[in-house]
Design a protein around this motif. Structure first.
Motif, PDB file in Angstrom:
ATOM      1  N   THR A  75      -5.631  50.719  47.939  1.00 24.41           N
ATOM      2  CA  THR A  75      -5.217  49.371  48.299  1.00 24.41           C
ATOM      3  C   THR A  75      -4.065  49.455  49.280  1.00 24.41           C
ATOM      4  N   SER A  76      -4.250  48.881  50.473  1.00 24.19           N
ATOM      5  CA  SER A  76      -3.142  48.784  51.424  1.00 24.19           C
ATOM      6  C   SER A  76      -2.535  47.395  51.275  1.00 24.19           C
ATOM      7  N   TYR A  77      -1.222  47.321  51.445  1.00 27.36           N
ATOM      8  CA  TYR A  77      -0.554  46.029  51.287  1.00 27.36           C
ATOM      9  C   TYR A  77       0.775  46.029  52.029  1.00 27.36           C
ATOM     10  N   GLY A  78       1.307  44.834  52.208  1.00 22.11           N
ATOM     11  CA  GLY A  78       2.613  44.664  52.830  1.00 22.11           C
ATOM     12  C   GLY A  78       3.655  44.326  51.785  1.00 22.11           C
ATOM     13  N   ALA A  79       4.711  45.111  51.725  1.00 20.36           N
ATOM     14  CA  ALA A  79       5.763  44.906  50.723  1.00 20.36           C
ATOM     15  C   ALA A  79       6.429  43.538  50.860  1.00 20.36           C
ATOM     16  N   ALA A  80       6.489  42.998  52.070  1.00 21.95           N
ATOM     17  CA  ALA A  80       7.150  41.706  52.294  1.00 21.95           C
ATOM     18  C   ALA A  80       6.407  40.544  51.638  1.00 21.95           C
ATOM     19  N   HIS A  81       5.166  40.758  51.234  1.00 19.00           N
ATOM     20  CA  HIS A  81       4.390  39.696  50.590  1.00 19.00           C
ATOM     21  C   HIS A  81       4.727  39.550  49.103  1.00 19.00           C
ATOM     22  N   HIS A  82       5.420  40.527  48.548  1.00 14.59           N
ATOM     23  CA  HIS A  82       5.896  40.490  47.158  1.00 14.59           C
ATOM     24  C   HIS A  82       4.780  40.318  46.132  1.00 14.59           C
ATOM     25  N   ASP A  83       3.633  40.922  46.385  1.00 11.62           N
ATOM     26  CA  ASP A  83       2.575  40.940  45.377  1.00 11.62           C
ATOM     27  C   ASP A  83       1.960  42.336  45.334  1.00 11.62           C
ATOM     28  N   VAL A  84       2.748  43.252  44.812  1.00 10.26           N
ATOM     29  CA  VAL A  84       2.354  44.651  44.714  1.00 10.26           C
ATOM     30  C   VAL A  84       1.115  44.771  43.832  1.00 10.26           C
ATOM     31  N   VAL A  97      -0.996  52.029  49.251  1.00 10.14           N
ATOM     32  CA  VAL A  97      -0.388  52.375  50.533  1.00 10.14           C
ATOM     33  C   VAL A  97       0.358  51.145  51.041  1.00 10.14           C
ATOM     34  N   ARG A  98       1.666  51.274  51.222  1.00 11.49           N
ATOM     35  CA  ARG A  98       2.450  50.118  51.635  1.00 11.49           C
ATOM     36  C   ARG A  98       3.108  50.338  52.996  1.00 11.49           C
ATOM     37  N   SER A  99       3.304  49.222  53.660  1.00  8.65           N
ATOM     38  CA  SER A  99       4.100  49.139  54.882  1.00  8.65           C
ATOM     39  C   SER A  99       4.775  47.772  54.821  1.00  8.65           C
ATOM     40  N   PRO A 100       5.626  47.439  55.774  1.00  8.17           N
ATOM     41  CA  PRO A 100       6.344  46.161  55.649  1.00  8.17           C
ATOM     42  C   PRO A 100       5.443  44.931  55.542  1.00  8.17           C
ATOM     43  N   HIS A 101       4.429  44.821  56.397  1.00  7.65           N
ATOM     44  CA  HIS A 101       3.595  43.617  56.382  1.00  7.65           C
ATOM     45  C   HIS A 101       2.125  43.876  56.068  1.00  7.65           C
ATOM     46  N   GLY A 102       1.711  45.137  56.051  1.00 12.99           N
ATOM     47  CA  GLY A 102       0.340  45.466  55.679  1.00 12.99           C
ATOM     48  C   GLY A 102      -0.702  45.192  56.739  1.00 12.99           C
ATOM     49  N   HIS A 103      -0.281  45.165  58.012  1.00 12.01           N
ATOM     50  CA  HIS A 103      -1.229  44.871  59.089  1.00 12.01           C
ATOM     51  C   HIS A 103      -1.719  46.122  59.816  1.00 12.01           C
ATOM     52  N   TYR A 104      -0.849  47.071  60.078  1.00 12.58           N
ATOM     53  CA  TYR A 104      -1.223  48.214  60.907  1.00 12.58           C
ATOM     54  C   TYR A 104      -1.051  49.558  60.206  1.00 12.58           C
ATOM     55  N   ARG A 105       0.166  49.876  59.828  1.00 19.10           N
ATOM     56  CA  ARG A 105       0.423  51.217  59.293  1.00 19.10           C
ATOM     57  C   ARG A 105      -0.284  51.475  57.968  1.00 19.10           C
ATOM     58  N   ALA A 106      -0.139  50.588  56.991  1.00 24.95           N
ATOM     59  CA  ALA A 106      -0.779  50.813  55.684  1.00 24.95           C
ATOM     60  C   ALA A 106      -2.305  50.860  55.798  1.00 24.95           C
ATOM     61  N   PRO A 107      -2.946  49.911  56.501  1.00 29.69           N
ATOM     62  CA  PRO A 107      -4.408  50.012  56.633  1.00 29.69           C
ATOM     63  C   PRO A 107      -4.859  51.281  57.370  1.00 29.69           C
ATOM     64  N   ALA A 108      -4.112  51.688  58.394  1.00 28.28           N
ATOM     65  CA  ALA A 108      -4.485  52.893  59.138  1.00 28.28           C
ATOM     66  C   ALA A 108      -4.448  54.124  58.238  1.00 28.28           C
ATOM     67  N   VAL A 109      -3.383  54.251  57.458  1.00 29.59           N
ATOM     68  CA  VAL A 109      -3.254  55.394  56.549  1.00 29.59           C
ATOM     69  C   VAL A 109      -4.312  55.314  55.452  1.00 29.59           C
ATOM     70  N   ALA A 110      -4.554  54.134  54.909  1.00 31.00           N
ATOM     71  CA  ALA A 110      -5.566  53.977  53.862  1.00 31.00           C
ATOM     72  C   ALA A 110      -6.942  54.395  54.358  1.00 31.00           C
ATOM     73  N   GLU A 111      -7.313  53.976  55.551  1.00 30.81           N
ATOM     74  CA  GLU A 111      -8.627  54.326  56.108  1.00 30.81           C
ATOM     75  C   GLU A 111      -8.732  55.824  56.391  1.00 30.81           C
ATOM     76  N   GLU A 112      -7.654  56.426  56.862  1.00 28.24           N
ATOM     77  CA  GLU A 112      -7.666  57.867  57.139  1.00 28.24           C
ATOM     78  C   GLU A 112      -7.837  58.656  55.843  1.00 28.24           C
ATOM     79  N   ILE A 113      -7.104  58.288  54.812  1.00 27.70           N
ATOM     80  CA  ILE A 113      -7.242  58.953  53.515  1.00 27.70           C
ATOM     81  C   ILE A 113      -8.666  58.773  52.997  1.00 27.70           C
ATOM     82  N   ALA A 114      -9.188  57.562  53.092  1.00 23.73           N
ATOM     83  CA  ALA A 114     -10.539  57.275  52.603  1.00 23.73           C
ATOM     84  C   ALA A 114     -11.575  58.141  53.320  1.00 23.73           C
ATOM     85  N   ASP A 115     -11.485  58.233  54.637  1.00 22.61           N
ATOM     86  CA  ASP A 115     -12.465  59.031  55.384  1.00 22.61           C
ATOM     87  C   ASP A 115     -12.420  60.503  54.979  1.00 22.61           C
ATOM     88  N   GLN A 116     -11.218  61.022  54.784  1.00 18.47           N
ATOM     89  CA  GLN A 116     -11.104  62.434  54.404  1.00 18.47           C
ATOM     90  C   GLN A 116     -11.638  62.668  52.994  1.00 18.47           C
TER      91      GLN A 116
END
Length: 132
Positions: free
Chosen positions: A11-20, A89-108
């Motif tokens: 699960t990728s998410y943005g910490a700023a959304h406050h719903d871990v 996988v968290r990043s500040p807003h969950g738009h770019y970094r967290a989804p990118a890392v989540a997809e890379e981990i998933a593919d591997q």
């Protein structure tokens, strides 16, 4: 070695959304300090970190490779026959970094025969209002 009957839910998410996301003993991955794609390399709000350009920018940096490799190692330590592992996988807003890392981990993981489900909680959602 990864067990092929294991399942990983990322699960990728943005910490700023406050719903871990909630899970028992998740593998947590912090993508917050990875490079943020600039406006020229972003491929639209809906794709975000799933776009090939943004994903490569984030995960192919030395820091990005390290974060992914460390996450894979921790996931490997948790997997067993028929087991399930939650990965957050968290990043500040969950738009770019967290989804990118989540997809890379998933593919591997998929390349190793592991069943993977990926959820992007905040991809395409507007940033929450700033709190002061």
């Amino acid at each position: 070695m990864l067990h092929p009957l294991s399942t990983v839910v990322i699960t990728s998410y943005g910490a700023a959304h406050h719903d871990v996301p909630q899970a028992t003993r998740p593998v947590t991955v912090d993508a917050s300090l990875l490079p943020q794609p600039d406006a020229m390399s972003r491929a639209g709000q809906q794709l975000g970190g799933r776009s090939p350009a943004a994903r490569a920018y984030v995960t192919r940096s030395p820091a990005g490779r390290l974060v992914v490799d460390q996450a894979l190692e921790r996931i490997r330590q948790r997997l067993g026959p028929g087991g399930q592992v939650a990965v957050h996988v968290r990043s500040p807003h969950g738009h770019y970094r967290a989804p990118a890392v989540a997809e890379e981990i998933a593919d591997q993981l998929r390349a190793s025969g592991v069943q993977v489900q990926v959820i992007h909680r905040h991809l395409g959602r507007p940033d929450p209002p700033a709190t002061h």
